[in-house]
Design a protein around this motif. Structure first.
Motif, PDB file in Angstrom:
ATOM      1  N   SER A  25       0.913  -1.188   0.147  1.00  0.00           N
ATOM      2  CA  SER A  25      -0.107   0.047  -0.038  1.00  0.00           C
ATOM      3  C   SER A  25       0.958   1.291  -0.070  1.00  0.00           C
ATOM      4  O   SER A  25       0.617   2.335  -0.502  1.00  0.00           O
ATOM      5  CB  SER A  25      -0.919  -0.110   1.209  1.00  0.00           C
ATOM      6  N   ARG A  26       1.818   1.161   0.681  1.00  0.00           N
ATOM      7  CA  ARG A  26       2.872   2.354   0.727  1.00  0.00           C
ATOM      8  C   ARG A  26       3.467   2.583  -0.387  1.00  0.00           C
ATOM      9  O   ARG A  26       3.540   3.766  -0.849  1.00  0.00           O
ATOM     10  CB  ARG A  26       3.760   2.260   1.975  1.00  0.00           C
ATOM     11  N   ASP A  28       2.415   1.854  -3.399  1.00  0.00           N
ATOM     12  CA  ASP A  28       1.422   2.207  -4.594  1.00  0.00           C
ATOM     13  C   ASP A  28       1.034   3.781  -4.105  1.00  0.00           C
ATOM     14  O   ASP A  28       0.964   4.328  -4.990  1.00  0.00           O
ATOM     15  CB  ASP A  28       0.181   1.353  -4.107  1.00  0.00           C
ATOM     16  N   ARG A  29       0.867   4.206  -2.821  1.00  0.00           N
ATOM     17  CA  ARG A  29       0.848   5.749  -2.741  1.00  0.00           C
ATOM     18  C   ARG A  29       2.176   6.574  -3.184  1.00  0.00           C
ATOM     19  O   ARG A  29       1.855   7.392  -3.583  1.00  0.00           O
ATOM     20  CB  ARG A  29       0.432   5.699  -0.949  1.00  0.00           C
ATOM     21  N   LEU A  30       3.236   5.835  -2.951  1.00  0.00           N
ATOM     22  CA  LEU A  30       4.351   6.672  -3.488  1.00  0.00           C
ATOM     23  C   LEU A  30       4.382   6.922  -5.006  1.00  0.00           C
ATOM     24  O   LEU A  30       4.757   7.783  -5.393  1.00  0.00           O
ATOM     25  CB  LEU A  30       5.633   5.776  -2.983  1.00  0.00           C
ATOM     26  N   HIS A  31       3.952   5.641  -5.700  1.00  0.00           N
ATOM     27  CA  HIS A  31       3.889   5.710  -7.132  1.00  0.00           C
ATOM     28  C   HIS A  31       2.705   6.686  -7.497  1.00  0.00           C
ATOM     29  O   HIS A  31       3.045   7.546  -8.332  1.00  0.00           O
ATOM     30  CB  HIS A  31       3.737   4.380  -7.613  1.00  0.00           C
ATOM     31  N   HIS A  32       1.953   6.741  -6.794  1.00  0.00           N
ATOM     32  CA  HIS A  32       0.450   7.876  -7.148  1.00  0.00           C
ATOM     33  C   HIS A  32       1.155   9.393  -6.735  1.00  0.00           C
ATOM     34  O   HIS A  32       0.893  10.231  -7.415  1.00  0.00           O
ATOM     35  CB  HIS A  32      -0.657   7.541  -6.462  1.00  0.00           C
ATOM     36  N   ARG A  33       1.977   9.545  -5.814  1.00  0.00           N
ATOM     37  CA  ARG A  33       2.423  10.845  -5.526  1.00  0.00           C
ATOM     38  C   ARG A  33       3.608  11.332  -6.410  1.00  0.00           C
ATOM     39  O   ARG A  33       3.544  12.258  -6.977  1.00  0.00           O
ATOM     40  CB  ARG A  33       3.219  10.535  -3.915  1.00  0.00           C
ATOM     41  N   GLU A  35       3.535  10.233  -9.503  1.00  0.00           N
ATOM     42  CA  GLU A  35       2.754  10.496 -10.778  1.00  0.00           C
ATOM     43  C   GLU A  35       2.090  11.939 -10.591  1.00  0.00           C
ATOM     44  O   GLU A  35       2.095  12.799 -11.550  1.00  0.00           O
ATOM     45  CB  GLU A  35       1.699   9.576 -11.140  1.00  0.00           C
ATOM     46  N   ALA A 155       9.851  12.996  -4.012  1.00  0.00           N
ATOM     47  CA  ALA A 155       8.758  11.642  -4.085  1.00  0.00           C
ATOM     48  C   ALA A 155       9.434  10.415  -4.800  1.00  0.00           C
ATOM     49  O   ALA A 155       9.409   9.522  -4.429  1.00  0.00           O
ATOM     50  CB  ALA A 155       7.414  12.145  -4.941  1.00  0.00           C
ATOM     51  N   ASP A 158      11.980   8.956  -2.383  1.00  0.00           N
ATOM     52  CA  ASP A 158      11.282   8.113  -1.343  1.00  0.00           C
ATOM     53  C   ASP A 158      10.887   6.822  -2.142  1.00  0.00           C
ATOM     54  O   ASP A 158      10.958   5.701  -1.381  1.00  0.00           O
ATOM     55  CB  ASP A 158       9.859   8.918  -0.883  1.00  0.00           C
ATOM     56  N   ALA A 159      10.458   7.004  -3.274  1.00  0.00           N
ATOM     57  CA  ALA A 159       9.983   5.512  -3.931  1.00  0.00           C
ATOM     58  C   ALA A 159      11.131   4.841  -4.059  1.00  0.00           C
ATOM     59  O   ALA A 159      10.936   3.477  -4.028  1.00  0.00           O
ATOM     60  CB  ALA A 159       9.324   5.869  -5.285  1.00  0.00           C
TER      61      ALA A 159
END
Length: 195
Positions: A25-26, A28-33, A35, A155, A158-159
């Motif tokens: 989940s983390r 996935d959130r980082l990838h959305h961030r 993007e 971001a 972090d990813a």
């Protein structure tokens, strides 16, 4: 196997499953961030190029400086449009695995801004009520580009850090998503450009 040992094993497996789920989940959130930050940077780069073209065509600059600035801004807009029409993955790479010309075009625009807007020109334009607002708009856009690039690169870092963890690699939590890459460009504004 005794009941306490079985419960300890089940608890350890449950904790491991929870941690893997949390990590997925983390990530996935980082990838959305990443993007979202990439889209925000793209919007700010377009605003900066448009403000540069507006200043270059306003008659505020001498013809040679205006042409230099307009050409660099047009090239940056074209590079942005060509990147928008090419399918680019999360890493910001073209399908062949190379970076597009966007970073180079944006760096060229930054250099053109510094070459055309030295201290004397900036002071004269700021004092002129016709051109002061154009210069202020360009200064604000330049400042927002620097911030958006900083957020994107943060971001991405972090990813990359999370994707470098052993558990993420072993369980292949990233799937087939490309490793995000930073956006490297010269974003130094002219020294006297206010924001």
């Amino acid at each position: 196997m005794s009941l306490p040992t079985l419960l300890a094993v089940l608890l350890a497996l449950a904790l491991l499953a929870w941690y893997v789920s949390f990590s997925a989940s983390r990530l996935d959130r980082l990838h959305h961030r990443v993007e979202g930050a990439r889209n925000a940077l793209d919007a700010q780069l377009v605003r900066r190029a448009e403000a540069s073209i507006e200043l270059a065509t306003s008659g505020a600059l001498d013809p040679a400086s205006g042409l230099l600035l307009a050409d660099a801004a047009s090239n940056a807009l074209e590079a942005g449009e060509s990147d928008a029409h090419v399918p680019v993955d999360l890493a910001g790479l073209d399908p062949d695995g190379t970076r597009g010309d966007r970073e180079a075009a944006e760096s060229d625009l930054s250099r053109a801004l510094r070459a055309t807007l030295d201290g004397d020109v900036t002071a004269a334009l700021t004092a002129d009520p016709r051109f002061g607002p154009l210069l202020a708009r360009l200064g604000a856009a330049t400042h927002r580009v620097r911030l958006a690039r900083r957020f994107l690169n943060g971001a991405v870092t972090d990813a990359q850090r999370v994707r470098g963890k052993r558990l993420v690699r072993w369980t292949r939590l990233a799937g087939r998503a490309a490793l995000p890459r930073t956006f490297e460009m010269d974003d130094d504004p002219p020294a006297d450009l206010a924001h």
